[in-house]
Design an enzyme around this catalytic site. Structure first.
Site, PDB file in Angstrom:
ATOM      1  N   SER A  50      -8.796  -5.863 -28.556  1.00  0.00           N
ATOM      2  CA  SER A  50      -7.776  -6.889 -28.787  1.00  0.00           C
ATOM      3  C   SER A  50      -7.380  -7.534 -27.473  1.00  0.00           C
ATOM      4  O   SER A  50      -7.855  -7.125 -26.403  1.00  0.00           O
ATOM      5  CB  SER A  50      -6.544  -6.294 -29.493  1.00  0.00           C
ATOM      6  N   GLY A  51      -6.546  -8.537 -27.557  1.00  0.00           N
ATOM      7  CA  GLY A  51      -5.975  -9.163 -26.376  1.00  0.00           C
ATOM      8  C   GLY A  51      -7.023  -9.611 -25.369  1.00  0.00           C
ATOM      9  O   GLY A  51      -8.066 -10.178 -25.724  1.00  0.00           O
ATOM     10  N   PHE A  73      -9.075   2.318 -28.806  1.00  0.00           N
ATOM     11  CA  PHE A  73      -8.387   3.333 -29.607  1.00  0.00           C
ATOM     12  C   PHE A  73      -7.854   2.643 -30.858  1.00  0.00           C
ATOM     13  O   PHE A  73      -6.831   1.955 -30.793  1.00  0.00           O
ATOM     14  CB  PHE A  73      -7.241   3.919 -28.780  1.00  0.00           C
ATOM     15  N   GLU A  74      -8.539   2.785 -31.971  1.00  0.00           N
ATOM     16  CA  GLU A  74      -8.152   2.065 -33.180  1.00  0.00           C
ATOM     17  C   GLU A  74      -8.342   2.961 -34.401  1.00  0.00           C
ATOM     18  O   GLU A  74      -9.005   3.989 -34.320  1.00  0.00           O
ATOM     19  CB  GLU A  74      -9.011   0.795 -33.336  1.00  0.00           C
ATOM     20  N   ASP A 110     -10.334   8.087 -27.251  1.00  0.00           N
ATOM     21  CA  ASP A 110      -9.454   8.066 -26.090  1.00  0.00           C
ATOM     22  C   ASP A 110     -10.200   7.837 -24.774  1.00  0.00           C
ATOM     23  O   ASP A 110     -10.884   8.735 -24.284  1.00  0.00           O
ATOM     24  CB  ASP A 110      -8.691   9.401 -26.040  1.00  0.00           C
ATOM     25  N   LEU A 139      -6.941  -1.783 -20.435  1.00  0.00           N
ATOM     26  CA  LEU A 139      -6.178  -0.877 -21.295  1.00  0.00           C
ATOM     27  C   LEU A 139      -4.701  -1.211 -21.293  1.00  0.00           C
ATOM     28  O   LEU A 139      -4.151  -1.591 -20.258  1.00  0.00           O
ATOM     29  CB  LEU A 139      -6.291   0.560 -20.783  1.00  0.00           C
ATOM     30  N   TYR A 235       9.586  -6.791 -15.113  1.00  0.00           N
ATOM     31  CA  TYR A 235       8.160  -6.549 -14.872  1.00  0.00           C
ATOM     32  C   TYR A 235       7.882  -6.082 -13.448  1.00  0.00           C
ATOM     33  O   TYR A 235       7.634  -4.918 -13.207  1.00  0.00           O
ATOM     34  CB  TYR A 235       7.328  -7.798 -15.239  1.00  0.00           C
ATOM     35  N   LEU A 274       0.840 -13.974 -22.162  1.00  0.00           N
ATOM     36  CA  LEU A 274       0.407 -14.338 -23.509  1.00  0.00           C
ATOM     37  C   LEU A 274       0.926 -13.324 -24.510  1.00  0.00           C
ATOM     38  O   LEU A 274       1.211 -12.191 -24.152  1.00  0.00           O
ATOM     39  CB  LEU A 274      -1.120 -14.311 -23.576  1.00  0.00           C
ATOM     40  N   THR A 276       0.375 -10.605 -26.930  1.00  0.00           N
ATOM     41  CA  THR A 276      -0.601  -9.627 -27.413  1.00  0.00           C
ATOM     42  C   THR A 276       0.196  -8.467 -27.999  1.00  0.00           C
ATOM     43  O   THR A 276       1.430  -8.423 -27.885  1.00  0.00           O
ATOM     44  CB  THR A 276      -1.515  -9.076 -26.291  1.00  0.00           C
TER      45      THR A 276
HETATM   46  P1  NAI Z   1      -3.747  -5.136 -26.090  1.00  0.00           P
HETATM   47  O1  NAI Z   1      -2.757  -4.201 -26.655  1.00  0.00           O
HETATM   48  O2  NAI Z   1      -4.137  -6.325 -26.879  1.00  0.00           O
HETATM   49  O3  NAI Z   1      -5.111  -4.333 -25.741  1.00  0.00           O
HETATM   50  C1  NAI Z   1      -5.102  -3.001 -25.311  1.00  0.00           C
HETATM   51  C2  NAI Z   1      -6.452  -2.362 -25.538  1.00  0.00           C
HETATM   52  O4  NAI Z   1      -6.419  -1.022 -25.040  1.00  0.00           O
HETATM   53  C3  NAI Z   1      -6.885  -2.261 -26.995  1.00  0.00           C
HETATM   54  O5  NAI Z   1      -8.269  -2.547 -27.083  1.00  0.00           O
HETATM   55  C4  NAI Z   1      -6.642  -0.788 -27.330  1.00  0.00           C
HETATM   56  O6  NAI Z   1      -7.476  -0.283 -28.359  1.00  0.00           O
HETATM   57  C5  NAI Z   1      -6.991  -0.156 -26.007  1.00  0.00           C
HETATM   58  N1  NAI Z   1      -6.447   1.189 -25.832  1.00  0.00           N
HETATM   59  C6  NAI Z   1      -5.152   1.580 -25.763  1.00  0.00           C
HETATM   60  N2  NAI Z   1      -5.069   2.910 -25.546  1.00  0.00           N
HETATM   61  C7  NAI Z   1      -6.343   3.383 -25.472  1.00  0.00           C
HETATM   62  C8  NAI Z   1      -6.915   4.658 -25.250  1.00  0.00           C
HETATM   63  N3  NAI Z   1      -6.186   5.743 -25.046  1.00  0.00           N
HETATM   64  N4  NAI Z   1      -8.269   4.747 -25.251  1.00  0.00           N
HETATM   65  C9  NAI Z   1      -9.047   3.666 -25.457  1.00  0.00           C
HETATM   66  N5  NAI Z   1      -8.549   2.423 -25.653  1.00  0.00           N
HETATM   67  C10 NAI Z   1      -7.217   2.289 -25.662  1.00  0.00           C
HETATM   68  O7  NAI Z   1      -3.185  -5.540 -24.665  1.00  0.00           O
HETATM   69  P2  NAI Z   1      -3.467  -6.712 -23.604  1.00  0.00           P
HETATM   70  O8  NAI Z   1      -2.264  -7.549 -23.495  1.00  0.00           O
HETATM   71  O9  NAI Z   1      -4.791  -7.340 -23.817  1.00  0.00           O
HETATM   72  O10 NAI Z   1      -3.497  -5.848 -22.273  1.00  0.00           O
HETATM   73  C11 NAI Z   1      -4.658  -5.526 -21.577  1.00  0.00           C
HETATM   74  C12 NAI Z   1      -4.384  -5.603 -20.098  1.00  0.00           C
HETATM   75  O11 NAI Z   1      -4.062  -6.962 -19.756  1.00  0.00           O
HETATM   76  C13 NAI Z   1      -3.196  -4.742 -19.645  1.00  0.00           C
HETATM   77  O12 NAI Z   1      -3.508  -4.138 -18.426  1.00  0.00           O
HETATM   78  C14 NAI Z   1      -2.091  -5.765 -19.453  1.00  0.00           C
HETATM   79  O13 NAI Z   1      -1.157  -5.360 -18.500  1.00  0.00           O
HETATM   80  C15 NAI Z   1      -2.897  -6.964 -18.969  1.00  0.00           C
HETATM   81  N6  NAI Z   1      -2.176  -8.228 -19.071  1.00  0.00           N
HETATM   82  C16 NAI Z   1      -1.591  -8.668 -20.221  1.00  0.00           C
HETATM   83  C17 NAI Z   1      -0.844  -9.846 -20.212  1.00  0.00           C
HETATM   84  C18 NAI Z   1      -0.201 -10.377 -21.439  1.00  0.00           C
HETATM   85  O14 NAI Z   1       0.608 -11.311 -21.302  1.00  0.00           O
HETATM   86  N7  NAI Z   1      -0.506  -9.871 -22.589  1.00  0.00           N
HETATM   87  C19 NAI Z   1      -0.683 -10.649 -19.007  1.00  0.00           C
HETATM   88  C20 NAI Z   1      -1.412 -10.148 -17.897  1.00  0.00           C
HETATM   89  C21 NAI Z   1      -2.096  -8.965 -17.937  1.00  0.00           C
HETATM   90 NA    NA Z   2      -7.266  -5.742 -24.182  1.00  0.00          NA
END
Ligand code: NAI
Ligand code: NA
EC number: 1.3.1.9
Length: 397
Positions: A50-51, A73-74, A110, A139, A235, A274, A276
């Site tokens: 995702s994201g 992790f889904e 995990d 992650l 943050y 964004l 997410t």
């Molecule tokens: P998200 O929640 O959409 O994606 C997280 C991902 O991590 C998912 O694929 C999930 O399955 C996986 N995950 C979580 N725990 C896990 C585990 N124990 N084992 C395996 N997979 C696991 O989040 P998003 O927003 O895409 O975040 C990803 C990165 O981007 C983070 O480091 C976040 O800080 C960074 N980010 C996000 C921003 C935003 O505005 N959303 C802005 C800038 C950076």
């Molecule tokens: Na992601």
């Protein structure tokens, strides 16, 4: 079964599998509408479902023809429970990739465990050609069990300075309301660094190196966020900011190591704010995002996850126009951080009230994005149609 959205604050309790297909398709269509690029051939994405991780995978596969391994992790269907959005995103990605003859393999479990690292390395050696060119670390998690000491750490979304009170959007109730972020204890700061800092990223690189599966010129990029002044309290100066600094430090350590041994590189990339799954639950953040979207859309510089990651990859990581700051961080957040953008966001921030927030922010856009993460609010998906969960339960990522 007819699936309707159910929210709890910034959390979606349901999601729509058919909508997930549309969510992934629109990102693929965007990438296909752009020029192809020369990128990596074999990629591992940690947090691929995702994201930002998913968008990265889509850009690399459909833009550069990369073969991808995803770790996420889904959950799948359990009884009447539909499974998680990332589960359906991954299935949709697989189907689309397969149609184009693009190899995609998934590990659901995990990423923090040693077992997962071993399984992935075994697969790379035996079935993926032996080496990878790129690892993306994307992650977002609330818990991590340290594979070395066996202790389970929980991250806390807290301040490190003082109680921070500020407005946020509650998508469930569709209101703007005050939230307070308390001050973290030293232990909570340490735990958040354990979960969201660089330790696990480093363990992955060490394991992959030991396994002999890194190619010459190997690159790795971890995703981070910095954000502007209005979000510093929650943050940059919060527990999550402490973890992200640890991630940045790790990138320097890894960069030295990879340069020496593989002529490789390690970066942190600061992405744009964004909606997410992870960001929607950060206090204050959704309101900031809604105001930011308003300003960036008016200026014609708004990007969604796919546009943001496609620009990072084509212009910066595999292109000739990297935006890098003095701390060696890639800055695809450069448009968000533009002075004119932030000045206008700040002006709106001073004016926004529970009465006017829907008019002066891009509330509708931010909410739509949030709903679409969960497969809802696509105009071309029939949400009254029956979804056959028994049939869907046969599908696996
Ligand atoms: P998200 O929640 O959409 O994606 C997280 C991902 O991590 C998912 O694929 C999930 O399955 C996986 N995950 C979580 N725990 C896990 C585990 N124990 N084992 C395996 N997979 C696991 O989040 P998003 O927003 O895409 O975040 C990803 C990165 O981007 C983070 O480091 C976040 O800080 C960074 N980010 C996000 C921003 C935003 O505005 N959303 C802005 C800038 C950076
Ligand atoms: Na992601």
């Amino acid at each position: 079964m007819v699936i309707k959205p159910r929210l709890k604050g910034g959390l979606a309790l349901t999601n729509h599998p058919i909508g997930a297909k549309e969510f992934v398709k629109r990102q693929i269509d965007y990438v296909k509408s752009q020029d192809k690029y020369e990128g990596p051939k074999k990629v591992l994405i940690i947090g691929s479902s995702s994201g930002y991780g998913l968008a990265t995978r889509i850009s690399l596969a459909f833009g550069a023809g990369a073969e991808t391994i995803g770790v996420a992790f889904e959950k799948g269907v359990e009884g009447k429970r539909v499974g998680s959005a990332g589960w359906w995103n991954t299935i949709a990605f697989n189907e689309a990739a397969e149609k184009e003859g693009l190899v995609s393999k998934n590990f659901i479990g995990d990423a923090f465990s040693m077992e997962m690292k071993d399984d992935v390395i075994k697969f790379i050696k035996e079935e993926f050609g032996g080496k990878i060119d790129l690892l993306i670390y994307s992650l977002a998690s609330a818990v991590r069990t340290d594979p070395i000491d066996g202790v389970t750490y929980r991250s806390a979304l807290k301040s490190t300075t003082k109680d921070i009170t500020g407005p946020t959007i509650n998508f469930e109730k569709e209101v703007m309301e005050e939230t307070t972020m308390g001050v973290a204890t030293p232990d909570e700061i340490r735990s958040t660094v354990k979960v969201m800092g660089g330790e696990d990223w480093k363990l992955w690189i060490e394991a992959l190196d030991k396994g002999g599966v890194l190619s010459e010129g190997f690159k790795t990029v971890a995703y981070s966020y910095l954000g502007p002044k209005v979000t510093y309290g929650i943050y940059k100066e919060g527990t999550i900011g402490a973890a992200k600094r640890d991630l940045e430090h790790t990138s320097d350590v890894l960069n030295d190591f990879l340069k020496e041994k593989y002529n490789g590189e390690a970066y942190v990339s600061l992405s744009k704010a964004l909606m997410t799954k992870a960001s929607a639950v950060i206090p204050i953040f959704p309101l900031y995002a809604a105001l930011l979207y308003k300003v960036m859309k008016e200026k014609g510089i708004h990007e969604g996850t796919i546009e943001q990651k496609h620009r990072l990859l084509t212009q910066m990581v595999y292109g000739n126009n990297p935006v890098i700051d003095e701390e060696r961080r890639l800055r695809p957040d450069n448009w968000e951080m533009r002075e004119d953008v932030q000045a206008e966001v700040e002006a709106l921030w001073d004016k926004v009230t529970p009465e006017n927030f829907k008019e002066i922010s891009d509330y509708a856009g931010a909410r739509e994005e949030f709903m679409q993460l969960n497969g809802f609010d696509f105009d071309n998906v029939d949400y009254d149609a029956d979804v056959d969960l028994d049939e869907l339960a046969k599908l696996k990522p």
